[in-house]
Design a protein around this motif. Structure first.
Motif, mmCIF file in Angstrom:
data_model
loop_
_atom_site.group_PDB
_atom_site.id
_atom_site.type_symbol
_atom_site.label_atom_id
_atom_site.label_comp_id
_atom_site.label_asym_id
_atom_site.label_seq_id
_atom_site.Cartn_x
_atom_site.Cartn_y
_atom_site.Cartn_z
ATOM 1 N N THR A 150 47.499 -42.594 -2.886
ATOM 2 C CA THR A 150 47.805 -42.982 -4.260
ATOM 3 C C THR A 150 48.065 -41.767 -5.138
ATOM 4 N N LEU A 151 47.378 -40.670 -4.825
ATOM 5 C CA LEU A 151 47.430 -39.483 -5.675
ATOM 6 C C LEU A 151 48.364 -38.391 -5.173
ATOM 7 N N THR A 152 48.613 -38.326 -3.868
ATOM 8 C CA THR A 152 49.481 -37.279 -3.337
ATOM 9 C C THR A 152 50.179 -37.750 -2.074
ATOM 10 N N LYS A 153 51.422 -37.313 -1.917
ATOM 11 C CA LYS A 153 52.189 -37.603 -0.703
ATOM 12 C C LYS A 153 52.391 -36.338 0.123
ATOM 13 N N ASP A 154 51.884 -35.214 -0.407
ATOM 14 C CA ASP A 154 52.119 -33.926 0.245
ATOM 15 C C ASP A 154 51.135 -33.631 1.371
ATOM 16 N N VAL A 155 49.955 -34.237 1.326
ATOM 17 C CA VAL A 155 48.906 -33.931 2.301
ATOM 18 C C VAL A 155 48.374 -35.245 2.866
ATOM 19 N N ARG A 156 48.136 -35.274 4.174
ATOM 20 C CA ARG A 156 47.628 -36.487 4.803
ATOM 21 C C ARG A 156 46.133 -36.634 4.532
ATOM 22 N N ALA A 157 45.695 -37.895 4.507
ATOM 23 C CA ALA A 157 44.290 -38.180 4.209
ATOM 24 C C ALA A 157 43.360 -37.501 5.201
ATOM 25 N N ARG A 158 43.755 -37.420 6.484
ATOM 26 C CA ARG A 158 42.893 -36.802 7.494
ATOM 27 C C ARG A 158 42.662 -35.324 7.191
ATOM 28 N N ALA A 159 43.717 -34.633 6.693
ATOM 29 C CA ALA A 159 43.567 -33.217 6.352
ATOM 30 C C ALA A 159 42.622 -33.035 5.168
ATOM 31 N N VAL A 160 42.749 -33.920 4.179
ATOM 32 C CA VAL A 160 41.852 -33.859 3.025
ATOM 33 C C VAL A 160 40.419 -34.136 3.456
ATOM 34 N N LEU A 161 40.225 -35.135 4.313
ATOM 35 C CA LEU A 161 38.884 -35.478 4.785
ATOM 36 C C LEU A 161 38.256 -34.314 5.549
ATOM 37 N N ASP A 162 39.014 -33.693 6.442
ATOM 38 C CA ASP A 162 38.477 -32.561 7.203
ATOM 39 C C ASP A 162 38.062 -31.426 6.274
ATOM 40 N N GLU A 163 38.884 -31.155 5.273
ATOM 41 C CA GLU A 163 38.570 -30.090 4.308
ATOM 42 C C GLU A 163 37.307 -30.431 3.524
ATOM 43 N N TRP A 164 37.202 -31.683 3.081
ATOM 44 C CA TRP A 164 36.054 -32.078 2.268
ATOM 45 C C TRP A 164 34.767 -32.144 3.079
ATOM 46 N N LEU A 165 34.869 -32.556 4.339
ATOM 47 C CA LEU A 165 33.685 -32.540 5.194
ATOM 48 C C LEU A 165 33.209 -31.111 5.407
ATOM 49 N N ASP A 166 34.136 -30.193 5.590
ATOM 50 C CA ASP A 166 33.780 -28.788 5.796
ATOM 51 C C ASP A 166 33.122 -28.201 4.548
ATOM 52 N N ARG A 167 33.593 -28.617 3.376
ATOM 53 C CA ARG A 167 33.034 -28.119 2.109
ATOM 54 C C ARG A 167 31.838 -28.945 1.655
ATOM 55 N N LYS A 168 31.497 -29.996 2.443
ATOM 56 C CA LYS A 168 30.365 -30.872 2.154
ATOM 57 C C LYS A 168 30.514 -31.597 0.819
ATOM 58 N N LEU A 169 31.769 -31.894 0.450
ATOM 59 C CA LEU A 169 32.015 -32.720 -0.733
ATOM 60 C C LEU A 169 31.792 -34.192 -0.415
ATOM 61 N N VAL A 170 31.946 -34.552 0.862
ATOM 62 C CA VAL A 170 31.709 -35.915 1.322
ATOM 63 C C VAL A 170 30.882 -35.870 2.605
ATOM 64 N N SER A 171 30.330 -37.011 2.964
ATOM 65 C CA SER A 171 29.600 -37.142 4.231
ATOM 66 C C SER A 171 29.929 -38.505 4.829
ATOM 67 N N LEU A 172 29.587 -38.680 6.106
ATOM 68 C CA LEU A 172 29.796 -39.956 6.782
ATOM 69 C C LEU A 172 28.458 -40.658 6.946
ATOM 70 N N ASP A 173 28.396 -41.932 6.562
ATOM 71 C CA ASP A 173 27.152 -42.664 6.735
ATOM 72 C C ASP A 173 27.095 -43.273 8.131
ATOM 73 N N GLU A 174 26.043 -44.056 8.407
ATOM 74 C CA GLU A 174 25.830 -44.607 9.743
ATOM 75 C C GLU A 174 26.928 -45.590 10.155
ATOM 76 N N GLU A 175 27.657 -46.112 9.201
ATOM 77 C CA GLU A 175 28.753 -47.029 9.503
ATOM 78 C C GLU A 175 30.106 -46.328 9.561
ATOM 79 N N GLY A 176 30.092 -44.987 9.435
ATOM 80 C CA GLY A 176 31.333 -44.228 9.482
ATOM 81 C C GLY A 176 32.103 -44.220 8.177
ATOM 82 N N ARG A 177 31.483 -44.738 7.108
ATOM 83 C CA ARG A 177 32.155 -44.732 5.807
ATOM 84 C C ARG A 177 31.999 -43.367 5.148
#
Length: 294
Positions: A150-177
């Motif tokens: 919705t916000l960007t077409k330049d970067v894929r969601a998987r790349a953003v997720l990998d970056e944010w997981l590495d920076r610990k901006l997000v985490s995965l819960d027991e259900e993978g959310r």
């Protein structure tokens, strides 16, 4: 113990802004010394020497005089810039065009901030209390994939997720959310993100206060509540409580701004709403100043 509420002042003296807009340099010495002291502490601890700061200030003086004090329909001259700044005309000629940019937003930072702001504001991505929902990786909205696309077409969601997981901006819960972590609101010490907002937020706060001192009408809202002579536990309790209040207000403002932007035609204005909280152990000199002010 006394409460002082500052109305549009730089030094927090608890007095209403004067209607007299004539401020001379000598009047600024005291407030500027207090304003600059924590910055000088930062400069010394990070190795920025006085000659380096002096050179930066020289460039900024010339830059501000050149662009902010230009006369209508007249080219700004070296002589006039020299007159305004007190810097020799030869130095003005050499340095014109220099000066650090203040509005450049790193691309990755801009993308991250926009995605997080959307996650915190869009009704589909928050629960009934306004808290960000945990998101599945893919699928229809609300999902992390839909959020990013919705916000960007330049970067894929998987790349953003990998970056944010590495920076610990997000985490995965027991259900993978994917869950947004508190760290997403608090940039890492010394990071590009923190340094960008260090400059931007302080610039805007000081700019609002400066406009009020110079007679901006109507005055920008710039107020603070502060108590002196507190115990350590009470100061800590008030800080914790004010953090909670501030976060609630900021999230509400973000939701309202997001909703309003959905139907806004757009333009060349920007808006910022900020809150700060601070506490420190007072030194004897600080207590004397407090008694004089009250």
């Amino acid at each position: 113990m006394a409460i002082l509420v500052a109305f549009g002042t730089i030094d927090g003296a608890g007095l209403a802004r004067s209607e007299d807009t004539s401020v001379d340099a000598l009047q600024l010495h005291g407030p500027l010394a207090r304003l600059l002291r924590p910055l000088v502490r930062l400069f010394i601890r990070t190795g920025m020497t006085f000659p380096a700061l002096s050179q930066l200030l020289r460039e900024l003086y010339i830059n501000v005089a050149e662009y902010d004090f230009a006369l209508p329909d007249k080219a700004q001259t070296d002589s006039r810039v020299s007159l305004l700044t007190g810097i020799h005309r030869k130095e003005v000629s050499r340095l014109r065009g220099a000066g650090a940019p203040v509005n450049v937003v790193p691309a990755a930072l801009s993308r991250t901030s926009r995605i997080i702001a959307y996650w915190l504001a869009a009704p589909d991505y928050t629960d009934t209390t306004g808290a960000p929902l945990p998101l599945p990786r893919a699928g229809e909205a609300p999902s992390f994939e839909a959020l990013v696309s919705t916000l960007t077409k330049d970067v894929r969601a998987r790349a953003v997720l990998d970056e944010w997981l590495d920076r610990k901006l997000v985490s995965l819960d027991e259900e993978g959310r994917i869950r947004l972590e508190e760290k997403a609101f608090v940039p890492q010490n010394g990071s590009e993100q923190q340094l960008y907002y260090f400059g931007r937020n302080l610039h805007d706060h000081i700019a609002a206060a400066v406009e009020n001192v110079l007679g901006q009408a109507p005055a920008f809202f710039e107020r603070a509540v502060h108590y002196d002579d507190l115990s350590g536990p009470l100061a800590a309790k008030l800080e914790t409580r004010s953090r909670d209040l501030a976060m609630n207000v900021l999230q509400e403002a973000n939701r309202e701004a997001h909703s309003a932007c959905e139907t806004d035609a757009g333009g060349d204005w920007r808006w910022i709403f900020g809150i700060y909280v601070y506490r420190e152990q007072m030194k004897p000199a600080d207590k004397d100043i407090g008694k004089d002010a009250s």
